[in-house]
Design an enzyme around this catalytic site. Structure first.
Site, PDB file in Angstrom:
ATOM      1  N   ASP E  24     -12.073 -27.819  -8.510  1.00  0.00           N
ATOM      2  CA  ASP E  24     -10.855 -28.230  -9.064  1.00  0.00           C
ATOM      3  C   ASP E  24     -10.165 -27.481 -10.250  1.00  0.00           C
ATOM      4  O   ASP E  24      -9.340 -27.719 -10.850  1.00  0.00           O
ATOM      5  CB  ASP E  24     -11.088 -29.745  -9.740  1.00  0.00           C
ATOM      6  CG  ASP E  24     -12.162 -29.704 -10.506  1.00  0.00           C
ATOM      7  OD1 ASP E  24     -12.982 -29.074 -10.914  1.00  0.00           O
ATOM      8  OD2 ASP E  24     -12.198 -30.907 -11.310  1.00  0.00           O
ATOM      9  N   TRP E 149     -17.177 -37.856 -14.063  1.00  0.00           N
ATOM     10  CA  TRP E 149     -17.125 -36.608 -14.890  1.00  0.00           C
ATOM     11  C   TRP E 149     -17.107 -37.442 -16.206  1.00  0.00           C
ATOM     12  O   TRP E 149     -16.002 -37.584 -16.786  1.00  0.00           O
ATOM     13  CB  TRP E 149     -15.941 -35.688 -14.620  1.00  0.00           C
ATOM     14  CG  TRP E 149     -16.006 -34.614 -13.837  1.00  0.00           C
ATOM     15  CD1 TRP E 149     -15.795 -33.295 -14.031  1.00  0.00           C
ATOM     16  CD2 TRP E 149     -16.364 -34.915 -12.370  1.00  0.00           C
ATOM     17  NE1 TRP E 149     -15.775 -32.756 -12.992  1.00  0.00           N
ATOM     18  CE2 TRP E 149     -16.053 -33.576 -11.734  1.00  0.00           C
ATOM     19  CE3 TRP E 149     -16.439 -36.095 -11.572  1.00  0.00           C
ATOM     20  CZ2 TRP E 149     -16.029 -33.273 -10.464  1.00  0.00           C
ATOM     21  CZ3 TRP E 149     -16.586 -35.640  -9.907  1.00  0.00           C
ATOM     22  CH2 TRP E 149     -16.457 -34.368  -9.522  1.00  0.00           C
ATOM     23  N   TYR E 151     -16.880 -37.071 -20.167  1.00  0.00           N
ATOM     24  CA  TYR E 151     -17.218 -35.950 -21.044  1.00  0.00           C
ATOM     25  C   TYR E 151     -16.418 -36.550 -22.390  1.00  0.00           C
ATOM     26  O   TYR E 151     -14.994 -36.570 -22.460  1.00  0.00           O
ATOM     27  CB  TYR E 151     -15.922 -34.992 -20.602  1.00  0.00           C
ATOM     28  CG  TYR E 151     -16.629 -33.965 -19.337  1.00  0.00           C
ATOM     29  CD1 TYR E 151     -17.947 -34.179 -19.150  1.00  0.00           C
ATOM     30  CD2 TYR E 151     -15.629 -33.404 -18.543  1.00  0.00           C
ATOM     31  CE1 TYR E 151     -18.192 -33.243 -18.033  1.00  0.00           C
ATOM     32  CE2 TYR E 151     -16.183 -32.398 -17.549  1.00  0.00           C
ATOM     33  CZ  TYR E 151     -17.570 -32.528 -17.274  1.00  0.00           C
ATOM     34  OH  TYR E 151     -17.952 -31.866 -16.111  1.00  0.00           O
ATOM     35  N   LYS E 204     -21.598 -36.806 -14.036  1.00  0.00           N
ATOM     36  CA  LYS E 204     -21.710 -35.481 -14.398  1.00  0.00           C
ATOM     37  C   LYS E 204     -21.441 -35.185 -15.844  1.00  0.00           C
ATOM     38  O   LYS E 204     -20.511 -35.712 -16.300  1.00  0.00           O
ATOM     39  CB  LYS E 204     -20.646 -34.626 -13.614  1.00  0.00           C
ATOM     40  CG  LYS E 204     -20.343 -33.363 -13.640  1.00  0.00           C
ATOM     41  CD  LYS E 204     -19.438 -32.733 -12.659  1.00  0.00           C
ATOM     42  CE  LYS E 204     -19.183 -31.130 -12.780  1.00  0.00           C
ATOM     43  NZ  LYS E 204     -17.887 -30.767 -13.227  1.00  0.00           N
ATOM     44  N   LYS E 206     -22.384 -32.771 -19.446  1.00  0.00           N
ATOM     45  CA  LYS E 206     -22.973 -31.485 -20.226  1.00  0.00           C
ATOM     46  C   LYS E 206     -24.363 -31.329 -20.513  1.00  0.00           C
ATOM     47  O   LYS E 206     -24.971 -32.375 -20.730  1.00  0.00           O
ATOM     48  CB  LYS E 206     -22.164 -31.361 -21.586  1.00  0.00           C
ATOM     49  CG  LYS E 206     -20.570 -31.099 -21.369  1.00  0.00           C
ATOM     50  CD  LYS E 206     -20.008 -30.280 -22.494  1.00  0.00           C
ATOM     51  CE  LYS E 206     -18.389 -29.912 -22.100  1.00  0.00           C
ATOM     52  NZ  LYS E 206     -17.767 -29.035 -22.802  1.00  0.00           N
ATOM     53  N   GLY E 258     -19.259 -24.604 -10.429  1.00  0.00           N
ATOM     54  CA  GLY E 258     -18.158 -23.933 -10.146  1.00  0.00           C
ATOM     55  C   GLY E 258     -18.391 -22.453 -10.426  1.00  0.00           C
ATOM     56  O   GLY E 258     -18.732 -21.577  -9.664  1.00  0.00           O
TER      57      GLY E 258
END
Lengths: 285, 285, 285, 285, 285
Positions: E24, E149, E151, E204, E206, E258
């Site tokens: 993405d 995700w 974050y 997901k 870090k 990615g």
């Protein structure tokens, strides 16, 4: 569905090439754009250019599309309904162009495709990305092609403290090639890519100054088709035609042009030369 | 549908001419507008003027339209429901006039047409362009004519640092012709054009000071019809009637007037003179 | 429908006269309003006053209306559901009172009418005008009368640089009659007029200091009925009763009162005197 | 419906008494609340306390409610779905806790009741009052009891220039009783009253420092039931248990407690002592 | 339903292990991410890596998912539709990533799972928590797994005056372990926990610098599965692979990567080594 979208894509891009007449300036800039050639304020005059100039589409707002519905149909020029718009009466560094009509409205008015302007980089780009995405989803489900006017704009693009790496690359390109920040390949290619990511069939973008740099734009948007935006009237016909050649060389599908045609003394003459550049080497569909 | 909208357009614009009585001032300015002629606070008094003065429409908010529904019906004066409004109790340089009623409400109340004020140039013009556009789409599908009060307004119009070319032209006109910025032809014509682009049947705009400049307004909105807004009461009847003559010369369809009729000592007398100017040379429908 | 709204109007305004008991203070001011008369915190105590005092309606929020649904029904005092409200825990010069319940909720709870506060003049008045208007439209279609608490308020009302003509008139009245700005006839009449324009059946407004000035309020709202808001407890019973007489003289339909009844030592005694003033000269319905 | 809501109320408040285990801290404060007793991060550990400690309800967000749906069902501890929440990662003086799940979601997950936090006094309290009110209306129509976490908070509560009379009373109480402003009886009782006005079945509020002052809270909310919020872990068990006794003396229905149970070395031991205080004098349902 | 979500979870996490290819970046960072390895701009190139590298899912926006629908289907790599996104053209300390597609859109495009980025800590996190929660509820009802995700980001995280206890713990960890604030275990674990509380199947997050600290993250999210986000390309392959080993040791289910794959000279080589680490000790599903 897929058959229908394919058919309509072919209608506005015969053989994969597009030559679109933009006529949403009455909303975007107001009547002052008609001062150069006063007849240009009248859609009948414009429609005649579109027809005789063999344009593959004409861009209108719903008011004109409705009031001249039968004339448009008779002209056989495919209608592209512009679904959003803003006037220059309100000026803000971070622009927002609100959705004014639906895909359903476009179908009611007989449109073959729809268009929408996305100002990525504006603080309102969340709203425009959302509206555009919903339009693409709905249009896709109804078999209607979508054209994105991908124009990155807003304060963030001019903020030298910005942490964005794209901006740093754009700044270098700006200095090196004497371009406005929103004409740099980094920015234009990003706008075009957003069009692909969100599902546009065609993206309309600014010229980046050279065929080499425009190729990066075309590649970044692939397989979405790219057309160059005509912009303000150039001093000479040649200056404009040379840009058209550049973007075709770079792999663009064609152009979407307004003022560079209908502000000129002889709109039909330049239309024919543009047509020759875009479709000259092609068999006609 | 199209048959119905045509029929209703003819009702409020017999033979393409309009003479509309505005009575939304109780909301916009409050009871202080009735101090000049205290009877004017009462709709029955106003409706009598509308009927005997042969107005082709009367503009009301939903409260009055509902409470006097049978009297309005009996008067045979077509009802134009004003779908938005704001009071002067709240003052902000960038105005927003929110939608208060729907097209459906208008039909329930027996309206022949609907109206909506658009303050293009305000920082809230995105919301008004959206609301107005949705109203036009819905009204069109239901066969109801739409009148746009096109009044560009807001801080942007007074910002000399503004980058807009329209504004620069307006500034020159302002200085040259001693006009308020929102009375300059550049600004008024832009407002009128937005009405056309969004699909209005009639646009109501400010007077621009001369028949020549008003002609540019009429041409910019074509084929949408243009009516002049009456505005505050002029010192003499003649001053007002001379403006009416000017705009008719310029191609306007007529006027929409309130205070210049019902704040006067003899509202019916001036109504008859206005009627003569607008419909005098016409056979009556 | 119209039959039903007429019937319900008669229920809360028998013979066109209204005497309403307000009990939304627990939300608006909190329990501190109950300190004067601690029993007043309990709805059963209040309902008893409403019943024995022959009030024509009691104003409640949905929580109390639901928890005491059968007691309210037994009391035969018509329920007026207050559809919006705000607490004084949050203080802002420009108030917004959000809609909390729907007309549908009111019907489910057995209400005979609905109420809503409109702070015209607040920077959020667009939202309140919209909410109120939608409530009126829906209530009208379901045959439910609507009472508007019309309380102009907000920074604009205190801004001496304001361009509004209404404000200039209000300032003169303020100085001349020693009134708060939101008690001047210019401001109160404007609030009342907005109630009419939007379609309220009854408007509840502040007292303007004299019968003469209150008559202008009543006339500006005509044919919408006007009731005076009770406000904070006056030092003596006579002071309050004299106001009631004034507004009745001016043509008001009655009053809506809370603290001036249930904060007093003998709520029933004053209720009876108020009842005599409002209904004394009338045959009972 | 009413039968069902009564049955479910009995389930989470057997005999009118409640002992609720709060476990929404993972969202509100994050994993740092689990550092004191690392096992507390795991719902299975918490559910075991709830079951063996005979709690009358456990408060969870939808993620845990869904992932442990069968374990919760097996435990027979009634599920209370917390419908809103916010994390402490974002800090603003005026808090907003957005609605995350619907009453319908709660029913799908097998909940016996729903909860929602209302920060009255925050500049976003209009949104929370609206969301909470809609939840109560919907829950009422579906027969689901609603618990309001009534926590007045926000800048207005600390603004000494505030015109609110409630605030002035609260300031006096703060100084006299050495309480935080949001623990003063004036503020806590107001929060509780808003819960009643909006229709909550139970309100969860802060302790006000003494049984006398807490009684005012209980009376202000009557007939809505009041439970004390457990808050941060007290130094000793006795300190916490003494508060529980105080609020029960004041007429509270019980408590909703998290950290004061599951951050302790022996959660079950304190649970049993709390149970004895709340249900000791009652026959078990 | 539950059968279906189980089946799809197994598809993107065979044997409970996940190796997801993120693509993405064309939206999030723009074409500049493709400069390192120009072929990476083309989905066909990426899809080939996904297929031959035996990834258990590929993350795409709707435009690419639609234009390459048949190629994706042929590749047998499960599609994970990323439902929100923002570009780096607009930069603000408090990010908002708006929802662009629905769960329904994902199913239409043949997706096996959906993804959404949550920036908890941003002043817009209320909107993202709401959108994410609605997505989870809908996906759950349709049997589609959801990946969050998670974050944490925004000004609050950098505000040393912040009252939040989580922030104080994070500051200590930052200083002690030389981490960015959004890589500290306190912050990352909080983000992961929010994913659990709202109902994500996979979060997901870090990397936190060590297996010990990452274990706290995994435990805080349990039973939601945790995958490490790949992030910017590390200098060497070994540096990246060592992180993968760390998180697997800590109990992570795998990674979503990615740039660390497709920006490298030999994407397939590193993919195979990652695959060996994640699935080496497992029998293949």
């Amino acid at each position: 569905m897929q058959a229908k979208v394919g058919e309509l894509r072919e209608k506005i891009m015969p053989g994969g090439r597009a030559m679109i007449l933009a006529y949403d300036q009455g909303f975007e800039h107001g009547p002052r754009d008609f001062l150069e050639n006063p007849e240009s304020r009248n859609l009948e005059y414009i429609l005649d250019i579109a027809k005789r100039g063999e344009f593959t589409g004409i861009v209108l707002h719903a008011g004109l599309a409705e009031k001249y519905q039968s004339e448009i149909q008779d002209s056989k020029v495919p209608l592209i309904l512009k679904l959003n718009g803003k006037s220059e009466l309100y000026t803000e560094e971070d622009p927002y162009s609100p959705q004014l009509y639906s895909v359903e409205d476009a179908l009611t008015l007989g449109a073959a495709a729809v268009g929408y302007t996305v100002y990525s980089g504006s603080k309102y780009d969340d709203q425009m990305h959302q509206e555009f995405s919903k339009i693409v989803r709905e249009a896709y489900s109804k078999g209607v092609p979508v054209i994105g006017w991908m124009y990155p704009r807003g304060k963030s693009l001019f903020d030298r403290k910005s942490a964005s790496k794209t901006f740093k690359i754009a700044l270098e390109q700006q200095e090196k090639n004497n371009l406005a920040i929103d004409e740099t390949p980094a920015i234009v290619a990003y706008g075009a890519r957003i069009g692909l990511e969100l599902g546009a069939d065609i993206v309309k973008v600014k010229y980046t100054g050279s065929p080499e740099s425009f190729q990066w734009v075309v590649q970044s948007a692939f397989p979405t088709k790219v057309v160059m935006s005509g912009g303000t009237m150039t001093k000479t016909d040649e200056e404009f035609l040379s840009r058209v050649e550049d973007v075709l060389t770079a792999g663009a599908a064609g152009i979407a042009v307004g003022r560079n045609v209908w502000q000129r003394k002889d709109p039909l003459a330049i239309s024919k030369r543009i047509h020759q550049l875009i479709f000259g080497s092609q068999k006609k569909a």
